[in-house]
Design a protein around this motif. Structure first.
Motif, short mmCIF file in Angstrom:
data_model
loop_
_atom_site.label_atom_id
_atom_site.label_comp_id
_atom_site.label_asym_id
_atom_site.label_seq_id
_atom_site.Cartn_x
_atom_site.Cartn_y
_atom_site.Cartn_z
N LEU A 11 -15.48 13.99 4.22
CA LEU A 11 -14.37 13.88 5.16
C LEU A 11 -13.05 14.38 4.59
CD1 LEU A 11 -15.22 10.41 6.75
CD2 LEU A 11 -15.42 12.66 7.82
N GLY A 12 -13.10 15.00 3.41
CA GLY A 12 -11.92 15.70 2.92
C GLY A 12 -11.29 15.18 1.65
N MET A 13 -11.73 14.02 1.14
CA MET A 13 -11.17 13.52 -0.11
C MET A 13 -11.81 14.21 -1.30
SD MET A 13 -10.72 9.39 0.23
CE MET A 13 -9.64 8.65 1.44
N SER A 14 -11.04 14.36 -2.38
CA SER A 14 -11.62 14.82 -3.62
C SER A 14 -12.44 13.68 -4.24
CB SER A 14 -10.53 15.27 -4.60
OG SER A 14 -9.80 14.14 -5.06
N GLY A 15 -13.21 14.01 -5.28
CA GLY A 15 -14.00 12.97 -5.94
C GLY A 15 -13.13 11.87 -6.51
N TYR A 16 -12.02 12.23 -7.16
CA TYR A 16 -11.11 11.24 -7.74
C TYR A 16 -10.44 10.42 -6.64
CZ TYR A 16 -11.42 13.27 -12.45
OH TYR A 16 -11.86 13.69 -13.69
N GLU A 17 -10.04 11.07 -5.54
CA GLU A 17 -9.41 10.34 -4.45
C GLU A 17 -10.37 9.31 -3.85
OE1 GLU A 17 -6.51 14.00 -3.01
OE2 GLU A 17 -8.19 13.38 -1.76
N ASP A 82 -10.50 5.71 11.78
CA ASP A 82 -9.94 6.09 13.07
C ASP A 82 -8.99 7.27 12.91
OD1 ASP A 82 -11.34 4.19 14.44
OD2 ASP A 82 -9.71 2.73 14.46
N ARG A 83 -8.17 7.24 11.85
CA ARG A 83 -7.24 8.34 11.62
C ARG A 83 -7.98 9.63 11.32
NH1 ARG A 83 -2.42 7.57 7.39
NH2 ARG A 83 -1.79 6.15 9.06
N MET A 84 -9.01 9.55 10.47
CA MET A 84 -9.79 10.74 10.14
C MET A 84 -10.45 11.31 11.37
SD MET A 84 -11.59 9.81 6.49
CE MET A 84 -10.76 10.14 4.93
N ARG A 85 -10.95 10.42 12.23
CA ARG A 85 -11.60 10.90 13.45
C ARG A 85 -10.60 11.62 14.35
NH1 ARG A 85 -13.52 6.47 14.88
NH2 ARG A 85 -15.63 6.73 14.09
N PHE A 88 -9.82 14.95 12.73
CA PHE A 88 -10.94 15.87 12.84
C PHE A 88 -11.06 16.40 14.27
CE2 PHE A 88 -15.34 16.86 13.81
CZ PHE A 88 -15.71 17.66 12.75
N ASP A 89 -10.98 15.48 15.25
CA ASP A 89 -11.11 15.91 16.64
C ASP A 89 -9.98 16.87 17.02
OD1 ASP A 89 -13.35 14.39 16.91
OD2 ASP A 89 -12.37 12.72 17.95
N GLY A 90 -8.76 16.59 16.53
CA GLY A 90 -7.65 17.47 16.83
C GLY A 90 -7.84 18.85 16.23
N SER A 91 -8.31 18.90 14.98
CA SER A 91 -8.56 20.20 14.34
C SER A 91 -9.67 20.96 15.04
CB SER A 91 -8.89 19.99 12.86
OG SER A 91 -7.79 19.45 12.16
N ALA A 92 -10.74 20.23 15.39
CA ALA A 92 -11.88 20.88 16.06
C ALA A 92 -11.44 21.46 17.40
CB ALA A 92 -13.02 19.89 16.26
N GLU A 93 -10.61 20.72 18.14
CA GLU A 93 -10.16 21.21 19.44
C GLU A 93 -9.26 22.43 19.28
OE1 GLU A 93 -10.45 21.52 23.32
OE2 GLU A 93 -11.50 20.00 22.11
N ALA A 94 -8.40 22.40 18.25
CA ALA A 94 -7.53 23.55 18.01
C ALA A 94 -8.34 24.78 17.62
CB ALA A 94 -6.51 23.22 16.92
#
Length: 269
Positions: A11-17, A82-85, A88-94
């Motif tokens: 979902l976009g985090m690095s391994g350390y994050e 919820d924020r990630m969703r 993600f949905d906003g990016s996918a729609e764009a």
């Protein structure tokens, strides 16, 4: 824990994050960078940089203590998801609008090999998910277990689904499901030596392949002529099953036996 870290990274985090976020969630209260490093395994040399990235993305918050010390608190997991969703949905729609504007017109219809079972089933899931009008599947229960949820989702969005199943589909079937009884699945498997899979969406893209002896192989194609032939293969096989159920397998056998041309086409002459 490994699954949690893997999914956070997807979902976009690095391994350390991901490690630092999980350490914050597990702490139950504000902790400083030293504690995060000790709990998570993130190197002390990079832990504050990692926490800063979590704060920047809104996944964690700084809390100033009475002596000026900085502690860190996580955004609660449900709020984070919820924020990630939403993001993600906003990016996918764009991208749905933006990407087609930069895609070059292909010189031909795409076709590519699928060299193992995971690649084939993942591509078949893509085809099922992309169906908008109709969906044809010729499949065995072993593969339908993986595809079943996606096929049901297609039926729920009013895609016309037609399935021929070489065995009991159980709860994995959806739409119009026809058991392949003529010939019996065991006889088909003995003759071919592998389980054939055909998945066609809107008669414009298809996955065709086989599973057998611990291996799998196949192709994906968006050639509409090939997809149409694959769909017709499934439709004709369904028609044969319906006919056999209506008049009986014995009558079908009698008709075949009485016509040398049919026997030759079936490879039984």
């Amino acid at each position: 824990m490994r699954d949690v870290l893997d999914h956070l990274q997807r979902l976009g985090m690095s391994g350390y994050e991901a490690k630092a976020y999980v350490a914050l969630v597990a702490a139950g209260g504000p902790v400083n960078g030293y504690e995060v490093a000790k709990r998570s395994g993130v190197p002390r040399s990079t832990v504050y940089e990692t926490l800063g990235k979590l704060v920047a993305r809104g996944a964690a918050y700084e809390q100033r203590g009475p002596a000026g010390a900085t502690g860190y608190l996580p955004l609660p997991p449900e709020a984070l998801l919820d924020r990630m969703r939403r993001e993600f949905d906003g990016s996918a729609e764009a991208l749905r609008t933006a990407l087609p504007a930069v895609v070059a017109q292909p010189e031909g219809h795409p076709i590519h090999d699928l060299k193992d079972g995971e690649a084939m089933l993942a591509r078949a899931e893509d085809v099922v998910a992309g169906a908008r009008r109709d969906l044809f599947l010729s499949v065995w229960p072993e593969e339908l277990r993986r595809l079943g949820p996606h096929v049901r989702a297609a039926a729920e969005r009013d895609v016309e689904v037609s399935v021929v199943s070489f065995g009991d589909p159980g709860e994995d079937g959806a739409g119009r499901v026809h058991r392949h009884r003529y010939s019996a699945p065991e006889a088909v498997l003995d003759e071919l030596g592998y389980r054939l899979i055909v998945v066609v969406a809107d008669r414009r893209e298809a996955v065709v392949g086989g599973f057998g002896d611990g291996t799998a192989w196949g192709i994906y194609t968006a050639d509409p002529a090939v997809a149409l032939m694959a769909a017709e293969y499934v439709r004709q096989d369904i028609a044969l099953q319906v006919l056999a159920e209506a008049v009986g397998a014995e009558e079908i056998d009698r008709l075949f036996a009485a016509d040398p041309g049919l026997l030759r086409i079936l490879g039984r002459a």
